[in-house]
Design a protein around this motif. Structure first.
Motif, PDB file in Angstrom:
ATOM      1  N   SER A 159      36.629  37.323  33.657  1.00 23.98           N
ATOM      2  CA  SER A 159      37.799  37.521  34.520  1.00 23.98           C
ATOM      3  C   SER A 159      37.423  38.471  35.647  1.00 23.98           C
ATOM      4  N   THR A 160      38.228  38.483  36.696  1.00 24.42           N
ATOM      5  CA  THR A 160      37.940  39.410  37.792  1.00 24.42           C
ATOM      6  C   THR A 160      38.101  40.860  37.326  1.00 24.42           C
ATOM      7  N   ASP A 161      38.944  41.072  36.317  1.00 21.61           N
ATOM      8  CA  ASP A 161      39.134  42.434  35.828  1.00 21.61           C
ATOM      9  C   ASP A 161      37.990  42.899  34.937  1.00 21.61           C
ATOM     10  N   ALA A 162      37.097  41.967  34.552  1.00 24.13           N
ATOM     11  CA  ALA A 162      35.919  42.350  33.765  1.00 24.13           C
ATOM     12  C   ALA A 162      34.636  42.153  34.570  1.00 24.13           C
ATOM     13  N   ALA A 163      34.765  41.764  35.831  1.00 22.39           N
ATOM     14  CA  ALA A 163      33.584  41.464  36.650  1.00 22.39           C
ATOM     15  C   ALA A 163      32.792  42.732  36.943  1.00 22.39           C
ATOM     16  N   SER A 164      31.486  42.574  37.126  1.00 18.48           N
ATOM     17  CA  SER A 164      30.634  43.712  37.469  1.00 18.48           C
ATOM     18  C   SER A 164      30.826  44.085  38.943  1.00 18.48           C
ATOM     19  N   ARG A 165      30.386  45.283  39.290  1.00 18.71           N
ATOM     20  CA  ARG A 165      30.436  45.725  40.687  1.00 18.71           C
ATOM     21  C   ARG A 165      29.653  44.755  41.581  1.00 18.71           C
ATOM     22  N   GLY A 179      45.563  46.062  44.594  1.00 14.26           N
ATOM     23  CA  GLY A 179      46.071  46.444  43.275  1.00 14.26           C
ATOM     24  C   GLY A 179      46.721  47.811  43.339  1.00 14.26           C
ATOM     25  N   GLY A 180      47.118  48.301  42.175  1.00 13.93           N
ATOM     26  CA  GLY A 180      47.751  49.615  42.094  1.00 13.93           C
ATOM     27  C   GLY A 180      49.261  49.512  42.136  1.00 13.93           C
ATOM     28  N   TRP A 201      40.038  46.091  43.947  1.00 13.96           N
ATOM     29  CA  TRP A 201      40.516  47.479  43.970  1.00 13.96           C
ATOM     30  C   TRP A 201      39.867  48.321  42.888  1.00 13.96           C
ATOM     31  N   ARG A 202      39.231  47.675  41.886  1.00 18.87           N
ATOM     32  CA  ARG A 202      38.569  48.439  40.826  1.00 18.87           C
ATOM     33  C   ARG A 202      37.367  49.205  41.373  1.00 18.87           C
ATOM     34  N   PHE A 203      36.740  48.678  42.407  1.00 21.56           N
ATOM     35  CA  PHE A 203      35.522  49.305  42.938  1.00 21.56           C
ATOM     36  C   PHE A 203      35.660  49.780  44.384  1.00 21.56           C
ATOM     37  N   HIS A 204      36.664  49.295  45.079  1.00 20.80           N
ATOM     38  CA  HIS A 204      36.828  49.665  46.499  1.00 20.80           C
ATOM     39  C   HIS A 204      38.217  50.268  46.668  1.00 20.80           C
ATOM     40  N   MET A 205      38.268  51.590  46.801  1.00 22.48           N
ATOM     41  CA  MET A 205      39.562  52.285  46.752  1.00 22.48           C
ATOM     42  C   MET A 205      40.493  51.878  47.891  1.00 22.48           C
ATOM     43  N   GLU A 222      48.134  52.496  46.118  1.00 21.17           N
ATOM     44  CA  GLU A 222      48.634  53.834  45.821  1.00 21.17           C
ATOM     45  C   GLU A 222      47.832  54.870  46.605  1.00 21.17           C
ATOM     46  N   LEU A 223      46.529  54.648  46.688  1.00 16.31           N
ATOM     47  CA  LEU A 223      45.654  55.585  47.405  1.00 16.31           C
ATOM     48  C   LEU A 223      45.667  55.344  48.910  1.00 16.31           C
TER      49      LEU A 223
END
Ligand code: FEO
Ligand code: CA
Ligand code: CA
Length: 652
Positions: free
Chosen positions: A161-167, A263-264, A288-292, A297-298
């Motif tokens: 899944s995209t939520d388990a994908a590597s950087r 995301g967020g 959004w997991r790797f690129h803020m 929210e940020l």
């Protein structure tokens, strides 16, 4: 973008701002009445419409050359198919080199660095700019190609899944977005080839291509982020769907479904209502997991830097692309243009979501197609309009101009920048007409008419039907023809009629509208991209998403669609994509002897129950391995060049 993504948008997504409703209930037109013609001009449903249409198009040709090709049979399988007498050759595939030093494509060892040198994923818009510029050459040019999005489950082995994908995987997907510019030439054998060492060849990516924001919203507080305190510089262009080539040879790229990348939690940001109107955030890509910057929210202003039309000069590889904020911010499908009577540029644009609007931008100044650099700021100044359709066959373009018609502080708009950043809400305020997913909007340079592809709208209730959107639970879409008042694309008035209401003409319950000469193979569902050939004839590409088995029972493809004369409203099937693919592109060379088409996401849009035995389509087990058909190679989105055996124009 396929409906599988579109379907992620629940019907409640756009209710955060109460909108004006469109015209009230309209009766469906009979198949025959809309096809009546007098002197070659189509009559719309009412007498008043007919008179308006006749007076407005007195210079339009009464007929166009007929399509003489032998129609393709409808079907759905793992390959591409083209009408008899034509070749369809692969020009470039995902992973092929754009730069001469690009690493060989290895699907098992993908890296972001390699992808930034290679052709990106999910080719969508295709534009041709002749070389040398200014000559209508048809055997040499640059192709400008959008890479709309990525299908990670078909790109990467053992993908979860995209939520388990590597950087690295996420960065490959960023690098696979954006666009490609490739120089191409036709060899002595008539086949097109990429000029591999061309100085024009260029990748634009979400990973590393700096772009400028220009026009009235550039530099505004709402565009500033921690990475860019100027509000004028952004990395990348996002979810580029369709587009256009301007008369001076620049490439316009529409940023469409930008919400899927954020995301967020919105929290109490002042941008909350703005973002909700664009269905932001709706994380599907995991970025959004790797690129803020994709965490709302940020960085609550980062989404405001996407959803624009990006202009690129493909003939200057060092040029910095510019996001033209004057053209508005929404889910841009395309940006096709035509000259107004005074030589200004009118750009027609759809906002592709169910119940969204149709727009046009008219430049303040005239353009000079022969002075390419003289138009560098042309798209920064002008008026953006949104369409209101009346059931009597007329319509108005309503100006989205700060300070007028409620676009002021009483409704929270403090400047033109606010109007543009929240274009949808501004259009709500003016009472624009909600449409059935506005896709490509194609002006015809020969006839002066404009064609609006409306893909479908399952959310429209029967009681919400109106003249231009005449069916509730519309799964098939329609094509609406606009005729500008006074033959002027700067005019704020127009007349309209329905060219076709798509779907099976033998199923009376769905009230499709076709010319009776349309065959069992010719009718289609879900019109998306449009193109006009050198003779002024209309061509349609379809996107049925994973509903194709229900909406037409055949794979997507390219259709010739007569707009004039006794054949008006007759469609003929010309090209068919592999199963699970969407048909994008269509782009003719100036002489129309080549048609470039983009086969997007082969193997993606297929429901598990459509396979035997039922199962998902994945990298390891895709529904097709087109175009390579090699066990070690996944399906690859590719651009195809179609030419005639006799060297003549496409379609006869
Ligand atoms: Fe990206 Fe509206 O299709
Ligand atoms: Ca599209
Ligand atoms: Ca088009």
């Amino acid at each position: 973008m396929p409906q599988t993504f579109e379907d992620e948008l629940e019907s409640g997504d756009d209710t955060s701002v109460e909108r004006a409703t469109g015209p009230s209930l309209a009766t469906l037109w009979s198949r025959r009445r809309f096809l009546q013609t007098t002197g070659g001009f189509a009559l719309a449903a009412t007498a008043s419409t007919s008179l308006l249409a006749l007076s407005a198009c007195n210079k339009a040709p009464t007929d166009l050359p007929p399509f003489t090709f032998k129609e393709l049979e409808r079907g759905a399988d793992e390959a591409i198919h083209v009408a008899e007498g034509y070749d369809a050759d692969i020009l470039i595939r995902w992973g092929d080199p754009v730069y001469a030093d690009a690493p060989l494509f290895d699907p098992m060892k993908q890296t972001a660095a390699a992808q930034t040198r290679q052709f990106g994923y999910n080719n969508d818009y295709v534009g041709f700019v002749p070389l040398p510029f200014g000559n209508a050459t048809s055997d040499h040019g640059v192709l400008c190609i959008n890479h709309e999005y990525t299908n990670a489950a078909l790109m990467f082995p053992n993908f979860v899944s995209t939520d388990a994908a590597s950087r690295e995987q996420i960065d490959v997907t960023l690098a696979a977005h954006g666009g490609s510019i490739i120089e191409i030439a036709r060899n002595a054998d008539g086949k097109w080839k990429v000029v591999q060492a061309s100085p024009y060849n260029r990748r634009l990516t979400m990973l590393d291509t700096a772009m400028d924001l220009s026009g009235p919203a550039a530099g505004h507080e709402r565009l500033k982020t921690s990475a860019d305190p100027t509000g004028r510089r952004v990395i990348g262009t996002l979810n580029n769907c369709a587009g256009g080539i301007t008369p001076w040879g620049t490439w316009l790229m529409g940023e469409e479904n930008i919400n899927f990348y954020f995301g967020g939690e919105l929290g109490d940001t002042p941008e909350k209502a703005n973002h909700e109107r664009m269905s932001i955030p709706r994380n599907l890509m995991g970025w959004w997991r790797f690129h803020m910057r994709f965490d709302v929210e940020l960085e609550p202003n980062e989404p405001n830097r996407f959803g624009w039309v990006t202009e690129v000069d493909p003939l200057d590889p060092k040029s910095i692309p510019r996001k033209r904020t004057a053209l508005g911010r929404f889910k841009h499908e395309g940006a096709e243009s035509i000259a107004t009577r005074k030589g200004r540029l009118a750009v027609y644009m759809g906002d592709d979501q169910r119940g969204e609007y149709l727009y046009k931008f008219v430049s303040r100044d005239a353009f000079d197609a022969d002075n390419r650099t003289g138009n560098a700021d042309l798209l920064d100044h002008g008026t953006l309009y949104v369409a209101r359709f009346k059931d009597n066959g007329s319509g108005r373009w309503l100006p989205l101009t700060f300070g007028a018609n409620g676009l002021d502080a009483t409704n929270g708009f403090l400047s033109q920048a606010d109007v543009l950043i929240e274009t949808r809400r501004a259009a709500d305020t003016l009472g624009a007409t909600p449409m059935d997913r506005p896709e490509d909007v194609q002006p015809n340079h020969i006839t002066g008419r404009v064609y609006v592809a409306l893909a479908n709208n399952k959310d429209r209730k029967a009681e919400e039907a109106d003249g231009a959107n005449p069916r509730g639970t519309n799964l098939w879409g329609q094509i609406v023809e606009l005729i500008p008042d006074n033959d002027d694309h700067a005019d704020t008035g127009f007349t309209w009629n329905i060219l076709v209401a798509a779907g099976d003409p033998t199923d009376t319950a769905i009230a499709a509208q076709w010319n009776d000469t349309t065959s069992k193979d010719g009718w289609f569902a879900c019109p998306d991209n449009l193109a006009v050939d050198a003779a002024g004839r209309l061509w349609v590409a379809t996107d049925q998403g994973d509903d194709w088995a229900k909406t037409s029972g055949a794979a997507d493809g390219i259709f010739a669609l007569a707009t004039h004369g006794p054949e008006r409203g007759t469609a003929k099937r010309f090209f068919q994509v592999p199963v699970g693919a969407e048909m994008c592109g269509p782009c003719f060379t100036p002489d129309a002897t080549t048609l470039f088409v983009a086969v997007q996401h082969p193997a993606a849009d297929i429901a598990p129950e459509e396979r035997t035995p039922p199962r998902a389509s994945t990298f390891e087990d895709p529904a097709t391995r087109w175009p390579d058909f090699a066990d070690a190679m996944p399906p690859r989105p590719s651009v195809v060049a179609i030419t005639s055996h006799n060297g003549g124009p496409i379609g006869g």
